[in-house]
Write an enzyme that holds these catalytic residues in place. Structure first.
Site, PDB file in Angstrom:
ATOM      1  N   ASP A 142       0.852  -1.189   0.000  1.00  0.00           N
ATOM      2  CA  ASP A 142       0.000   0.000   0.000  1.00  0.00           C
ATOM      3  C   ASP A 142       0.892   1.244   0.000  1.00  0.00           C
ATOM      4  O   ASP A 142       1.897   1.318   0.715  1.00  0.00           O
ATOM      5  CB  ASP A 142      -0.920  -0.012   1.237  1.00  0.00           C
TER       6      ASP A 142
ATOM      7  N   HIS B 105     -10.257  -5.439  -3.329  1.00  0.00           N
ATOM      8  CA  HIS B 105      -8.911  -5.641  -2.779  1.00  0.00           C
ATOM      9  C   HIS B 105      -8.999  -6.012  -1.313  1.00  0.00           C
ATOM     10  O   HIS B 105      -9.820  -5.478  -0.568  1.00  0.00           O
ATOM     11  CB  HIS B 105      -8.031  -4.396  -2.949  1.00  0.00           C
TER      12      HIS B 105
ATOM     13  N   HIS C  29      -6.953  -5.818   2.149  1.00  0.00           N
ATOM     14  CA  HIS C  29      -5.825  -5.248   2.885  1.00  0.00           C
ATOM     15  C   HIS C  29      -5.304  -6.347   3.814  1.00  0.00           C
ATOM     16  O   HIS C  29      -6.081  -6.948   4.564  1.00  0.00           O
ATOM     17  CB  HIS C  29      -6.285  -4.094   3.785  1.00  0.00           C
TER      18      HIS C  29
ATOM     19  N   GLY D 155     -15.146   3.437   3.966  1.00  0.00           N
ATOM     20  CA  GLY D 155     -13.778   3.846   3.671  1.00  0.00           C
ATOM     21  C   GLY D 155     -13.227   3.320   2.367  1.00  0.00           C
ATOM     22  O   GLY D 155     -12.044   3.507   2.070  1.00  0.00           O
TER      23      GLY D 155
HETATM   24  P1  AMP Z   1      -9.653   1.408   0.246  1.00  0.00           P
HETATM   25  O1  AMP Z   1      -9.666   2.764   0.905  1.00  0.00           O
HETATM   26  O2  AMP Z   1     -10.079   0.262   1.105  1.00  0.00           O
HETATM   27  O3  AMP Z   1     -10.392   1.462  -1.078  1.00  0.00           O
HETATM   28  O4  AMP Z   1      -8.127   1.089  -0.076  1.00  0.00           O
HETATM   29  C1  AMP Z   1      -7.432   1.674  -1.136  1.00  0.00           C
HETATM   30  C2  AMP Z   1      -5.990   1.658  -0.750  1.00  0.00           C
HETATM   31  O5  AMP Z   1      -5.225   1.876  -1.915  1.00  0.00           O
HETATM   32  C3  AMP Z   1      -5.585   2.728   0.265  1.00  0.00           C
HETATM   33  O6  AMP Z   1      -5.084   2.107   1.442  1.00  0.00           O
HETATM   34  C4  AMP Z   1      -4.533   3.527  -0.490  1.00  0.00           C
HETATM   35  O7  AMP Z   1      -3.475   3.961   0.355  1.00  0.00           O
HETATM   36  C5  AMP Z   1      -4.059   2.545  -1.527  1.00  0.00           C
HETATM   37  N1  AMP Z   1      -3.468   3.130  -2.717  1.00  0.00           N
HETATM   38  C6  AMP Z   1      -3.923   4.211  -3.420  1.00  0.00           C
HETATM   39  N2  AMP Z   1      -3.128   4.422  -4.490  1.00  0.00           N
HETATM   40  C7  AMP Z   1      -2.178   3.454  -4.479  1.00  0.00           C
HETATM   41  C8  AMP Z   1      -1.069   3.137  -5.319  1.00  0.00           C
HETATM   42  N3  AMP Z   1      -0.781   3.853  -6.427  1.00  0.00           N
HETATM   43  N4  AMP Z   1      -0.294   2.085  -4.984  1.00  0.00           N
HETATM   44  C9  AMP Z   1      -0.556   1.358  -3.876  1.00  0.00           C
HETATM   45  N5  AMP Z   1      -1.592   1.600  -3.050  1.00  0.00           N
HETATM   46  C10 AMP Z   1      -2.390   2.632  -3.352  1.00  0.00           C
END
Ligand code: AMP
Ligand code: ZN
Length: 119
Positions: free
Chosen positions: A35, A105, A107, A98
């Site tokens: 992340d 995805h 986490h 959130g």
């Molecule tokens: P969510 O908020 O559950 O949709 O998770 C999306 C996640 O993607 C967040 O934790 C962000 O920090 C992460 N994220 C956003 N852009 C990128 C990126 N370019 N590479 C890796 N992680 C990312």
């Protein structure tokens, strides 16, 4: 269409190599990468290569790929030596919970104490 790459989807762009990511694992059906804004010492995202907007739609349309995502989440935890101490697999679903990227995805979070219930 579900499963097809979406031009405006950040994680589809990562799958297609158009946006860089720090990959930690890859299979025929999944990718795992760090992340960009880690919330714990280990914070890895596991995604299906195909586009589904959230975990429930993935599981409904492609249950074997949903299983691949879960198995890979466990493999990430093992690679990061988290399986002994505990870790969390989270699927934020919907903006109110959130979710900010609407490509399913998981986490994988660990390496520190994790409060329950989460905020
Ligand atoms: P969510 O908020 O559950 O949709 O998770 C999306 C996640 O993607 C967040 O934790 C962000 O920090 C992460 N994220 C956003 N852009 C990128 C990126 N370019 N590479 C890796 N992680 C990312
Ligand atoms: Zn996508």
């Amino acid at each position: 269409m579900a499963g097809e790459p979406q031009g405006d989807c950040l994680f589809c762009k990562i799958v297609q190599g158009e946006v860089p990511a720090t990959l930690v694992r890859a299979t025929e059906t999944t990718l795992a990468f760090r992340d960009i804004n880690p919330q714990a010492p280990t914070h890895v995202l596991v995604i299906p290569r195909l586009h589904y907007p959230d975990a429930a739609s993935l599981a409904a349309a492609a249950p074997s790929v949903a299983a691949d995502v879960l198995r890979e989440a466990g493999e990430v935890a093992a690679d990061e030596k988290l399986d002994g101490q505990g870790y969390r697999i989270v699927f934020n679903t919907g903006a109110g919970a959130g979710q900010t990227v609407f490509h399913a995805h998981a986490h994988v979070l660990g390496g520190r104490g994790l409060n329950w219930p989460p905020g």
